[in-house]
Design a protein around this motif. Structure first.
Motif, PDB file in Angstrom:
ATOM      1  N   HIS A  69      10.427   5.286   1.943  1.00 46.18           N
ATOM      2  CA  HIS A  69       9.160   5.431   1.227  1.00 46.18           C
ATOM      3  C   HIS A  69       8.471   4.070   1.193  1.00 46.18           C
ATOM      4  N   TYR A  90      -2.387  10.718   3.134  1.00 48.62           N
ATOM      5  CA  TYR A  90      -1.312  11.685   2.928  1.00 48.62           C
ATOM      6  C   TYR A  90      -0.771  11.593   1.506  1.00 48.62           C
ATOM      7  N   HIS A  91      -0.293  12.742   1.026  1.00 45.80           N
ATOM      8  CA  HIS A  91       0.460  12.800  -0.219  1.00 45.80           C
ATOM      9  C   HIS A  91       1.903  12.462   0.173  1.00 45.80           C
ATOM     10  N   ILE A  92       2.689  11.957  -0.751  1.00 45.35           N
ATOM     11  CA  ILE A  92       4.058  11.580  -0.434  1.00 45.35           C
ATOM     12  C   ILE A  92       5.007  12.059  -1.524  1.00 45.35           C
ATOM     13  N   ASP A 145       4.222   2.163   2.029  1.00 52.39           N
ATOM     14  CA  ASP A 145       2.837   2.342   2.485  1.00 52.39           C
ATOM     15  C   ASP A 145       2.659   1.688   3.817  1.00 52.39           C
ATOM     16  N   ARG A 177      -2.246  11.343  -2.830  1.00 56.74           N
ATOM     17  CA  ARG A 177      -2.795  10.298  -1.958  1.00 56.74           C
ATOM     18  C   ARG A 177      -3.875   9.510  -2.681  1.00 56.74           C
ATOM     19  N   LEU A 180       5.869  13.592   3.852  1.00 55.40           N
ATOM     20  CA  LEU A 180       4.460  13.225   3.855  1.00 55.40           C
ATOM     21  C   LEU A 180       3.645  14.488   4.123  1.00 55.40           C
ATOM     22  N   CYS A 181       2.574  14.679   3.384  1.00 58.71           N
ATOM     23  CA  CYS A 181       1.692  15.834   3.579  1.00 58.71           C
ATOM     24  C   CYS A 181       0.290  15.322   3.863  1.00 58.71           C
ATOM     25  N   HIS A 182      -0.247  15.673   5.019  1.00 56.05           N
ATOM     26  CA  HIS A 182      -1.585  15.233   5.421  1.00 56.05           C
ATOM     27  C   HIS A 182      -2.594  15.697   4.380  1.00 56.05           C
ATOM     28  N   ARG A 196      -4.953   5.687   1.984  1.00 51.94           N
ATOM     29  CA  ARG A 196      -3.858   6.507   2.526  1.00 51.94           C
ATOM     30  C   ARG A 196      -4.358   7.935   2.733  1.00 51.94           C
TER      31      ARG A 196
END
Length: 92
Positions: free
Chosen positions: A90, A61-63, A92, A55, A76-78, A59
């Motif tokens: 995918h 979250y990691h993606i 933004d 991230r 997506l990971c918070h 943003r």
């Protein structure tokens, strides 16, 4: 999270991306932990991990992408809580 018994729940501090600086720093979901979980899940599902992006502010979250039998999935990971979500595309 706390279940209120009426179908609603209280989100922990920072879950929405808004916080008060005086409350101190938010917890962090490390990219390393997300990567490990992602590779383990992809392996079990018979897929492979594609892109992985840490991230970047603003943003929250990691993606990543996982490619499997049914095509590509976006994960997506918070950044502050160990939660994942899935998206069709995918962006933004």
């Amino acid at each position: 999270m706390v279940d209120q018994g009426d179908g609603g729940f209280t989100l922990p501090r920072g879950a929405t991306g808004f916080c008060r600086p005086k409350d101190g720093p938010l917890p962090e979901t490390e990219l390393r932990a997300f990567r490990a979980a992602l590779y383990a899940a992809a392996r079990v599902a018979g897929g492979t991990v594609g892109e992985l992006e840490e991230r970047v502010y603003p943003r929250t979250y990691h993606i990543a992408t996982v490619v499997g039998h049914d095509g590509e999935s976006v994960v997506l990971c918070h950044a502050h809580h160990p939660w994942v979500a899935f998206a069709d595309v995918h962006r933004d």
